[in-house]
Design a protein around this motif. Structure first.
Motif, PDB file in Angstrom:
ATOM      1  N   PHE A  50      46.230  33.645  38.084  1.00 37.80           N
ATOM      2  CA  PHE A  50      46.868  33.521  38.615  1.00 37.80           C
ATOM      3  C   PHE A  50      46.811  32.330  39.505  1.00 37.80           C
ATOM      4  O   PHE A  50      48.169  31.041  39.047  1.00 37.80           O
ATOM      5  CB  PHE A  50      47.297  34.549  39.560  1.00 37.80           C
ATOM      6  N   HIS A 107      34.641  39.025  46.231  1.00 38.35           N
ATOM      7  CA  HIS A 107      33.555  39.613  46.447  1.00 38.35           C
ATOM      8  C   HIS A 107      32.866  40.065  45.020  1.00 38.35           C
ATOM      9  O   HIS A 107      31.831  40.634  44.587  1.00 38.35           O
ATOM     10  CB  HIS A 107      33.016  40.838  47.349  1.00 38.35           C
ATOM     11  N   LEU A 111      33.937  38.153  38.221  1.00 39.21           N
ATOM     12  CA  LEU A 111      35.248  37.433  38.237  1.00 39.21           C
ATOM     13  C   LEU A 111      34.680  36.265  38.442  1.00 39.21           C
ATOM     14  O   LEU A 111      35.687  35.074  38.420  1.00 39.21           O
ATOM     15  CB  LEU A 111      36.079  38.543  39.731  1.00 39.21           C
ATOM     16  N   TRP A 150      44.211  44.027  50.890  1.00 43.93           N
ATOM     17  CA  TRP A 150      43.242  45.473  49.716  1.00 43.93           C
ATOM     18  C   TRP A 150      41.897  45.276  51.081  1.00 43.93           C
ATOM     19  O   TRP A 150      41.429  47.042  50.988  1.00 43.93           O
ATOM     20  CB  TRP A 150      42.612  44.231  48.860  1.00 43.93           C
TER      21      TRP A 150
HETATM   22  C1  SAM Z   1      44.819  41.988  42.810  1.00 44.17           C
HETATM   23  S1  SAM Z   1      43.341  41.019  42.740  1.00 44.17           S
HETATM   24  C2  SAM Z   1      44.029  39.511  42.947  1.00 44.17           C
HETATM   25  C3  SAM Z   1      43.433  38.558  42.124  1.00 44.17           C
HETATM   26  C4  SAM Z   1      43.854  36.910  42.418  1.00 44.17           C
HETATM   27  N1  SAM Z   1      44.660  36.803  43.218  1.00 44.17           N
HETATM   28  C5  SAM Z   1      45.045  37.080  41.444  1.00 44.17           C
HETATM   29  O1  SAM Z   1      45.928  36.870  42.150  1.00 44.17           O
HETATM   30  O2  SAM Z   1      44.866  37.522  40.287  1.00 44.17           O
HETATM   31  C6  SAM Z   1      42.886  41.783  43.862  1.00 44.17           C
HETATM   32  C7  SAM Z   1      40.961  40.582  44.045  1.00 44.17           C
HETATM   33  O3  SAM Z   1      40.836  40.521  44.827  1.00 44.17           O
HETATM   34  C8  SAM Z   1      39.095  40.817  45.483  1.00 44.17           C
HETATM   35  N2  SAM Z   1      39.145  41.394  46.833  1.00 44.17           N
HETATM   36  C9  SAM Z   1      38.885  42.691  46.761  1.00 44.17           C
HETATM   37  N3  SAM Z   1      38.285  43.394  47.695  1.00 44.17           N
HETATM   38  C10 SAM Z   1      37.494  42.139  48.373  1.00 44.17           C
HETATM   39  C11 SAM Z   1      36.675  41.762  49.445  1.00 44.17           C
HETATM   40  N4  SAM Z   1      36.590  42.952  50.069  1.00 44.17           N
HETATM   41  N5  SAM Z   1      36.684  40.963  49.578  1.00 44.17           N
HETATM   42  C12 SAM Z   1      36.474  40.130  48.595  1.00 44.17           C
HETATM   43  N6  SAM Z   1      37.534  40.160  47.512  1.00 44.17           N
HETATM   44  C13 SAM Z   1      37.809  41.294  47.885  1.00 44.17           C
HETATM   45  C14 SAM Z   1      39.566  41.708  44.351  1.00 44.17           C
HETATM   46  O4  SAM Z   1      37.335  41.365  43.353  1.00 44.17           O
HETATM   47  C15 SAM Z   1      40.423  40.954  43.178  1.00 44.17           C
HETATM   48  O5  SAM Z   1      39.740  39.586  42.556  1.00 44.17           O
END
Ligand code: SAM
Length: 311
Positions: A50, A107, A111, A150
């Motif tokens: 993204f 995390h 990815l 999230w």
């Molecule tokens: C909807 S995706 C968005 C990814 C990117 N920003 C995009 O727009 O494509 C949500 C992201 O949040 C990360 N994520 C969710 N919980 C997390 C946490 N507790 N700590 C770090 N990253 C987290 C997931 O691994 C995922 O990559």
């Protein structure tokens, strides 16, 4: 910012999930004026696609976001099928991004490994954003995040974002409005409606409602959380109409595992030519929706806020 090519690039990368391309294009248009000034942080960068496309980067038409997937048979058990990495499948970057981002944080190591292949991030850091963020006070001039909702406590992570921003630094956050849960078919028909006939919608929701849709708040509620964290709202936009969210809620999501299985059976040249026709067809349906998303009926409130904040 020139966004002419971003939709085409998003469709190229997410062709089997065009609903994701639709949502992301509206995000890009909404955050158009936000500049990621160095040192910058992409908080929850995922595989970076993204932010790469938002930064004007382009991939070859043979590339998509579905190369490294695993456990497709667990798709309806809510497994993240993208949490997988195969280093032999590197993306063909045809145009580098216009700017770099200093740090990408997530995390999921798989990815981050994918994000490391696209030439957008100077550094990648793995960590859990539910814990204090592993950066010193006043580290960044700008932070982008579309993952705050999230997390277990948006209040705590917003405090953390404020702590690691330099004075005068800016953050751009995508956060759900109170309407977001109202637009979810699963929530409306099964969770709220309580009618067992709609139980099958669990397969459509795939855990999203419990995971993140729960964090929806009004503009005033978010604003008071920002103020408590020492952040001022410089700009606020509302985006993602009910029509867009309901299109996204279903999209091609249920068919994704079988579509990918079919696509993987095609010889590479055939795949590229079918993909081109597929994208052309999708554009004809989704481009009008992009325009319609800007003109909401009556006093409908869109599903998302985009806040640009200043410390
Ligand atoms: C909807 S995706 C968005 C990814 C990117 N920003 C995009 O727009 O494509 C949500 C992201 O949040 C990360 N994520 C969710 N919980 C997390 C946490 N507790 N700590 C770090 N990253 C987290 C997931 O691994 C995922 O990559």
């Amino acid at each position: 910012m020139d966004t002419d090519n971003t939709f085409e690039q998003l469709l190229n990368v997410f062709w089997l999930r065009p609903e994701t391309a639709l949502w992301r294009e509206i995000d890009i248009r909404t955050m158009n004026a936000f500049e990621l000034c160095s040192p910058s942080l992409d908080l929850g960068c995922g595989d970076g696609t993204f932010s790469f496309i938002r930064a004007g980067g382009e991939f070859d038409s043979s590339f998509d976001a579905f190369r490294s997937v695993s456990q497709l048979d667990q798709f309806f058990k809510n497994v993240d099928v993208f949490d997988s990495y195969d280093e032999s499948l590197s993306p063909a970057v045809t145009k580098p991004p216009r700017y770099q981002i200093d740090v990408g944080f997530d995390h999921k190591i798989n990815l981050l490994k994918k994000a490391g292949q696209i030439g957008l991030y100077d550094a990648l850091k793995q960590g859990d954003a539910n814990q204090p963020l592993p950066f010193p006070d006043e580290s960044f001039n700008s932070i982008f995040s579309n993952i705050v909702y999230w997390l277990d406590s948006p209040q705590e992570v917003i405090q953390e974002i404020s702590r690691i921003l330099k004075p005068g630094g800016r953050a751009c956050l995508m956060l759900p409005n109170i309407t977001f849960p109202q637009f979810s078919f699963y929530n409306q028909l099964y969770v709220k409606g309580g009618d067992e006939r709609w139980k099958f919608l669990e397969m459509l929701d795939r855990g999203r409602f419990a995971d993140n849709i729960r964090q929806a708040k009004s503009r005033d509620e978010w604003q008071s959380i920002f103020e408590q964290a020492g952040l001022q709202v410089e700009r606020h936009h509302s985006h993602l109409s009910k029509l867009t969210i309901q299109t996204w809620d279903i999209g091609l999501r249920p068919l994704f595992p079988v579509l990918l299985e079919m696509a993987n059976e095609l010889p590479p040249e055939k795949l590229v030519s079918i993909k081109a026709k597929w994208i052309q067809t999708m554009r004809a349906f989704l481009e009008p929706l992009l325009e319609i998303d800007k003109t909401l009926p009556g006093n409908e409130q869109p599903a998302f806020h985009c806040f640009e904040l200043r410390k």
